[in-house]
Design a protein around this motif. Structure first.
Motif, PDB file in Angstrom:
ATOM      1  N   THR A  34      25.540   4.474  28.372  1.00 19.38           N
ATOM      2  CA  THR A  34      24.141   3.662  28.025  1.00 19.38           C
ATOM      3  C   THR A  34      25.209   2.290  28.028  1.00 19.38           C
ATOM      4  OG1 THR A  34      24.976   3.765  25.375  1.00 19.38           O
ATOM      5  CG2 THR A  34      23.313   5.406  26.171  1.00 19.38           C
ATOM      6  N   CYS A  87      27.104   0.980  25.807  1.00 19.03           N
ATOM      7  CA  CYS A  87      27.020   0.564  24.388  1.00 19.03           C
ATOM      8  C   CYS A  87      28.405   0.685  24.316  1.00 19.03           C
ATOM      9  CB  CYS A  87      26.147   1.467  23.785  1.00 19.03           C
ATOM     10  SG  CYS A  87      24.792   0.860  23.533  1.00 19.03           S
ATOM     11  N   ASN A 117      31.655   0.915  18.244  1.00 16.88           N
ATOM     12  CA  ASN A 117      31.206   2.390  18.725  1.00 16.88           C
ATOM     13  C   ASN A 117      32.232   3.531  18.138  1.00 16.88           C
ATOM     14  OD1 ASN A 117      28.330   1.354  18.329  1.00 16.88           O
ATOM     15  ND2 ASN A 117      27.901   1.110  20.329  1.00 16.88           N
ATOM     16  N   THR A 168      21.584   3.071  18.738  1.00 17.81           N
ATOM     17  CA  THR A 168      22.573   4.275  19.102  1.00 17.81           C
ATOM     18  C   THR A 168      23.561   4.699  18.395  1.00 17.81           C
ATOM     19  OG1 THR A 168      22.942   2.920  20.765  1.00 17.81           O
ATOM     20  CG2 THR A 168      24.774   3.239  20.206  1.00 17.81           C
ATOM     21  N   TYR A 169      23.048   4.146  16.795  1.00 21.98           N
ATOM     22  CA  TYR A 169      23.792   5.406  15.884  1.00 21.98           C
ATOM     23  C   TYR A 169      22.558   5.964  15.813  1.00 21.98           C
ATOM     24  CZ  TYR A 169      26.043   0.470  15.432  1.00 21.98           C
ATOM     25  OH  TYR A 169      26.705   0.058  16.743  1.00 21.98           O
ATOM     26  N   TYR A 186      28.705   9.658  25.772  1.00 19.70           N
ATOM     27  CA  TYR A 186      26.533   9.053  25.755  1.00 19.70           C
ATOM     28  C   TYR A 186      26.950   6.996  25.502  1.00 19.70           C
ATOM     29  CZ  TYR A 186      22.653   7.382  23.169  1.00 19.70           C
ATOM     30  OH  TYR A 186      21.377   6.652  22.543  1.00 19.70           O
ATOM     31  N   ILE A 187      28.487   6.574  25.136  1.00 22.05           N
ATOM     32  CA  ILE A 187      28.089   5.407  24.735  1.00 22.05           C
ATOM     33  C   ILE A 187      28.674   5.166  26.125  1.00 22.05           C
ATOM     34  CG2 ILE A 187      28.211   5.394  21.722  1.00 22.05           C
ATOM     35  CD1 ILE A 187      31.452   4.434  22.890  1.00 22.05           C
ATOM     36  N   ASN A 208      21.008   8.111  17.633  1.00 17.32           N
ATOM     37  CA  ASN A 208      21.356   8.984  18.012  1.00 17.32           C
ATOM     38  C   ASN A 208      22.711   9.882  18.421  1.00 17.32           C
ATOM     39  OD1 ASN A 208      18.667   8.606  19.557  1.00 17.32           O
ATOM     40  ND2 ASN A 208      19.214   7.503  21.327  1.00 17.32           N
ATOM     41  N   LEU A 209      23.732   9.086  18.064  1.00 10.50           N
ATOM     42  CA  LEU A 209      24.984   9.220  17.221  1.00 10.50           C
ATOM     43  C   LEU A 209      24.814  10.737  16.758  1.00 10.50           C
ATOM     44  CD1 LEU A 209      27.281   6.355  18.621  1.00 10.50           C
ATOM     45  CD2 LEU A 209      26.939   7.945  19.796  1.00 10.50           C
TER      46      LEU A 209
END
Length: 113
Positions: free
Chosen positions: A67, A69, A74, A2-3, A63-64, A5-6
């Protein structure tokens, strides 16, 4: 994952909004269309689309959320990335300038008289 992608979302936002010049072209097109070509200016804001800070924040949140998340950590990470968008822009330009200087140095060394 995730990180990463961010971080990539942040890089894409900075490259498109701050470095590519796409937003100025888009704003020029919008001003021509809305004023029937009587006024051509880029001196207006269309937030969050012309602000890499805003765009990184909102796309990161989307995004989060998509997903699954969504956590306080985050959101804080996204805010940190958003805060550093100007520094990221400067780092990308510095990397480009260093590579250009390296290429120029290599050409100077290889120059045949």
């Amino acid at each position: 994952m995730t990180y990463i992608n961010l971080i990539l979302i942040c890089l894409v936002c900075v490259l498109i909004i701050d470095i590519s010049g796409f937003m100025d072209s888009l704003k020029l097109f919008i001003s021509k269309v809305l004023t029937n070509k009587k006024l051509t200016t880029t001196d207006f804001r269309i937030r969050p689309f012309d602000c890499s800070f805003c765009m990184t924040f909102w796309t990161g949140l989307i995004y989060i959320a998509c997903t699954g998340c969504f956590t306080v950590f985050n959101v804080a990470f996204i805010l940190m990335l958003s805060f550093f968008t100007d520094s990221i822009r400067q780092i990308l330009i510095l990397i480009k300038d260093i590579i250009t200087k390296l290429i120029d140095t290599i050409y100077d060394k290889l120059q045949i008289d």
